[in-house]
Design an enzyme around this catalytic site. Structure first.
Site, mmCIF file in Angstrom:
data_model
loop_
_atom_site.group_PDB
_atom_site.id
_atom_site.type_symbol
_atom_site.label_atom_id
_atom_site.label_comp_id
_atom_site.label_asym_id
_atom_site.label_seq_id
_atom_site.Cartn_x
_atom_site.Cartn_y
_atom_site.Cartn_z
ATOM 1 N N GLY A 1 44.330 49.438 42.772
ATOM 2 C CA GLY A 1 45.468 49.792 43.270
ATOM 3 C C GLY A 1 44.649 50.483 44.284
ATOM 4 N N TYR B 1 38.338 41.964 40.170
ATOM 5 C CA TYR B 1 38.961 42.890 40.301
ATOM 6 C C TYR B 1 39.496 43.417 38.455
ATOM 7 C CZ TYR B 1 43.476 45.650 41.660
ATOM 8 O OH TYR B 1 44.693 46.406 41.356
#
Length: 523
Positions: A61, A54
């Site tokens: 988000g 990530y």
């Protein structure tokens, strides 16, 4: 003098507060730098091995399910800090911004955030140069970290947005150039490392906590002075009776009050009252010349401020633990040779701590408000004139107007005690679906502290007025210095004058500055 962060060092809140107040430069020791370097090198190996991580080779988000090639890393990271820099409102003051920056440096220096050493060095250079990014105060969810406030800082780091330097507000690039610092160039994960953490609420919350703790320390002496001004009894503070209720804070507050009032002749020895009342006894029920006990706002001070003291201790422990954490996502742990997707950025601990701080400040404010009422109400003040107006009452109004202000601020502070930490709203396509509002809670605590300080300032003003009416020769040695310091700022009022500047002076010069050692309760 430099604050040198050693590898895995536990940084105390007092160190953070002192470094901000003293504009102390910060540095890392060689072992800490090695930890930062190893963390970055470990992440680089994961990238070489095509691990999907990530914020490294994915978007973030609400776009968490998008893959982004490493070749686009700089653009992705700069897009991130621009996209989330959406805070609005007045800009935070420079000490608060510096506290936030230092909190972020402390976290990144732990060597789990995989920021490159060169960019962490630039962040430290920006801090040490006195560059203060302009950080709008409203808009942080406090989950996925304090994205908005920290993004305003990160933007200046890459030469964007605006910052204060030497009293001027300059474009970020110009502020960096004036300090001789080249802007950061962000690679994978680095924008995320700068903004995805709780350092905003920790920095702001830590400063508020430090000032609240100083206020409480000084308020114990104010309380003793109010006992004298109201002719309160000292026996309820005898440490022997507090051994029967084993709350640490209660015992400490009682002990401090007992010590402060030991040689006072204004405060009342209960045995003297008992002797007087015994002499009034006969075969009929009658109204006594004085009560055998004081009202709760005097007698129950240890039971009211004891929980405040204990609660503040817990708040401080929570903030300090958060300050010394790696609080972003993902985290790289070289000794495990792994990367962990996690939720360490979530600010619920700090949000709840700040809510508890507001409750503590509201409790202190309630107590001060009740004592003010006793000072001004002739029927409850043990012989003081109405509104502490000895000269020309009726023609003059005395200190009547000050209660308007304190009642207003007390009511306002009570309303603030509704917790922010339970106000979660979902956002970001239901990805950030439960949030802490920790930064908002810290802002509320800051405002509650301002209100409490003004209410206590007026109580202190009333106590000194009452002591002058009764006669200062009876003051204890423990309260005399506080009385004298107040009288250096505020006169005895034998005429009606505007009180605002006097209240402001007490709040600024006596209640906001660090307290004298002899008025501290040791934890």
């Amino acid at each position: 003098m430099t604050l040198t962060l050693e590898a895995n060092q536990w940084v105390r809140l007092e160190q953070l507060d002192a470094a901000v107040a003293g504009s102390t430069p910060v540095a890392l020791d060689p072992e800490a730098w090695q930890n930062v370097r190893t963390s970055r090198e470990t992440l680089e190996k994961f990238v070489e091995n095509d691990r999907v991580i990530y914020g490294v080779n994915t978007s973030m988000g609400g776009f968490v399910d998008w893959l982004v090639p490493i070749s686009m890393a700089q653009e992705l990271q700069e897009n991130l800090i621009n996209a989330v820099a959406t805070n609005v409102g007045q800009h935070l003051d420079e000490p608060t911004v510096r506290a936030i920056m230092l909190s972020r440096i402390v976290s990144l220096a732990r060597g789990n955030s995989a920021i490159s050493p060169v960019n962490l060095e630039k962040l430290i250079q920006i801090f040490n140069a006195g560059i203060s990014p302009c950080v709008p105060e409203k808009g942080s969810l406090g989950t996925s970290g304090d994205l908005g406030p920290l993004a305003a800082i990160a933007l200046v780091c890459v030469g964007q947005w605006k910052a204060r330097l030497d009293g001027e507000v300059l474009p970020g690039a110009q502020a960096l150039a004036k300090a001789g610092i080249t802007p950061m160039t962000l690679s994978f994960k680095e924008g995320l490392a700068l903004i995805n953490g709780t350092s905003g609420m920790v920095g702001l919350g830590s400063l508020v906590f430090a000032r609240a703790r100083r206020l409480l320390d000084t308020y114990l002496t104010v309380s003793a002075l109010s006992v004298e001004g109201l002719r309160g009894m000292t026996k309820p503070f005898d440490p022997r009776v507090h051994e029967l209720k084993p709350h640490r804070g209660q015992r400490e507050v009682a002990k401090r009050l007992w010590q402060l009032l030991q040689d006072s002749t204004l405060a009342v020895n209960e045995l003297d009252t008992e002797t007087t009342l015994a002499g009034e006894m006969d075969d009929s029920a009658k109204h006594a010349s004085q009560p055998i006990e004081d009202a709760y706002s005097i007698r129950c001070t240890p039971q009211i401020l004891g929980p405040v003291l204990d609660n503040m201790g817990h708040v401080g422990e929570t903030l300090e633990a958060e300050l010394n954490s790696s609080n972003d996502n993902p985290l790289v742990v070289p000794e495990e040779n792994d990367v962990f997707h996690n939720g360490h950025f979530h600010g619920q601990y700090v949000a709840m701590a700040m809510d508890h701080l507001v409750i503590s400040l509201a409790t202190l404010t309630n107590l001060a408000n009740r004592r003010i009422d006793r000072f001004l109400d002739q029927s409850n003040s043990n012989g003081l004139p109405a509104f502490l107006c000895r000269e020309n009452p009726g023609l003059r109004l005395g200190l009547m107007g000050g209660q308007f202000m304190t009642a207003s601020l007390t009511a306002e502070t009570r309303a603030m005690a509704m917790p922010m930490s339970i106000q979660s709203l979902t956002s970001t396509g239901d990805f950030q679906d439960i949030v802490s509002f920790g930064f908002v809670a810290a802002r509320k605590a800051r405002e509650a502290l301002v209100n409490a300080t003004y209410v206590v300032a007026f109580e202190l003003l009333c106590a000194c007025q009452a002591v002058d009416i009764r006669g200062t020769e009876g003051l204890s040695s423990g309260t005399r210095r506080l009385y004298e310091r107040t009288r250096e700022l505020v006169p005895y009022f034998d005429r009606d004058v505007t009180l605002t500047d006097y209240v402001e002076a007490i709040a600024r010069e006596i209640l906001t500055e660090p307290c004298a050692e002899d008025s501290r309760v040791q934890r």
